[in-house]
Enzyme design. Structure first.
Site: not given
Length: 411
Positions: A112-118, A174, A185
């Site tokens: 959840g930090a804007g690095l595309g973890s999802s 997604e 992403d």
């Protein structure tokens, strides 16, 4: 992000989430009986034809996980939906006497930090389920060598035909998490390298001409919700369309300028970026700074991101927020693999309790492993020097059947 599958004696899907929800530390174990899944979802027997969940399916699973946090509910809904659709023979067959264990580990990837973890989670999940399907039923179009792979910890990349199916299912996951993702992403996480979305042609394209670029990712550890940030921008656009539209157009123009530098000259078969890497980094840095300020004007900034931006600027380094903003991560462009300014920046931001990750842009997409890979070490300054993945033709990525609308209520 790593997803490992195993069988269990009980007829259920057993999920182990390791630090996947930022506010819930430790391992969370959840179990859902096959019979419960059968009651919640309609049986579908087209595992090689990806489809997004219907509103009815989302509502049923949303009700099942209503007592859980949104992060965990999204993860479990994705796992159950993909497992039921990719392995329907296990979920619905009365002759099957075992269940599936799904083990998910972030492997030091900030969530959840804007690095595309999802998207990394969605791709790893779809990849693990499709590999298990091939081992059980052998109906994927691949050779024995492609299935067996190698026994090193490096793993191997699935064949292109499997990647296309895999990417479709990852997009479905997604949709569960973000409702209306672009697909960029998960496509990047799946195929690796650098990828652009050509909205005019409606397809994804690889950027094979990207030179070596190094950056420091700085995690503020400030949690935020991607959907909430997106809603904030949409709301502002509705109130002030004459102001917001030029900003949005400028953001698009930034992308187009960047892409133009990667266009290959047919005479030299080389891009401008590779011809003049120093000039490319200079222009890229300018685009970083402009993009960051435009995003702030759209209302997705945060004081922690401002601290990182100012710290980077004081050292003469370009910086921008990543992802949806509002916290999460910022990305600072480094001049080289051994840029000493990166070491100075790491020292400054660490005083605020921020985490740093040095990396080379681009890299491999999904890989299959025979053994559990080791997590990347959180080393002191020194970028990851893994090379870009091979360029692949993405023109034949199959479209995903998407319902007219989907929803997953927030709790």
């Amino acid at each position: 992000m790593v997803v490992q599958l195993d069988t269990v004696e009980e007829q259920h899907v057993e999920v182990h989430l390791h630090d996947l929800a930022p506010k819930e530390k430790g391992t969370k174990i959840h179990r859902l009986l096959h019979t419960t899944i059968q009651n919640r979802l309609q049986k579908r027997q087209e595992p090689l034809s990806p489809v997004c969940p219907t509103e009815e399916a989302l509502a049923a699973l949303n009700e099942e996980f209503s007592s859980l946090s949104l992060d965990v509910a999204h993860s479990l809904t994705s796992i159950i939906f993909l497992t039921a659709n990719i392995l329907p023979e296990i979920i619905w067959s009365s002759g099957v006497s075992f269940g599936i264990k799904v083990d998910v580990r972030a492997m030091n990837l900030p969530i959840g930090a804007g690095l595309g973890s999802s998207s990394a989670f969605a791709v790893a999940l779809a990849g693990a389920l499709l590999r298990l399907r091939q081992l059980l039923f052998g109906d994927l179009d691949m050779t024995l060598e492609e299935l067996a792979g190698d026994d090193s910890l490096d793993g191997w990349i699935p064949p292109l035909g499997v990647l296309n199916i895999l990417n479709g299912w990852a997009y479905a996951a997604e949709v569960i998490i973000h409702e209306e993702p672009s697909g960029l992403d998960n496509t990047t996480s799946c195929f690796g390298g650098a990828v652009s979305l050509n909205r005019t042609l409606g397809r994804f394209e690889t950027l094979a001409a990207l030179p070596d670029v190094y950056a420091m990712l700085i995690n503020t550890k400030v949690s935020r919700n991607t959907r909430d940030q997106g809603e904030k921008v949409r709301a502002l656009n509705e109130v002030l369309p004459s102001v917001m539209q030029p900003i949005l157009e400028s953001v698009e123009n930034i992308s187009q300028v960047f892409l133009s530098m990667l266009e290959v000259d047919p005479k030299t078969n080389e891009s401008h970026a590779k011809k003049s890497p120093e000039q490319f980094l200079k222009v890229m840095g300018a685009l970083f700074n402009i993009n960051h300020n435009l995003l702030y004007a759209m209302g997705v900034g945060h004081s922690a991101l401002t601290t990182i931006k100012e710290s980077s600027s004081n050292l003469g380094l370009a910086c921008k927020l990543t992802g949806a903003g509002g916290g999460g991560c910022a990305m600072t462009l480094l001049e080289s693999k051994t840029d000493k300014k990166g070491e100075e920046l790491q020292s400054v931001v660490s005083e605020y309790g921020y985490e740093t990750y040095c990396s080379q842009l681009g890299g491999f997409g999904i890989k299959w492993h025979l053994e559990y890979p080791k997590p990347p070490a959180k080393e002191p300054f020194g970028p990851n020097t893994s090379s870009l993945s091979e360029s692949k033709d993405l023109d034949d990525v199959p479209p995903v059947k998407k319902p007219s609308s989907t929803s997953l209520k927030k709790k």
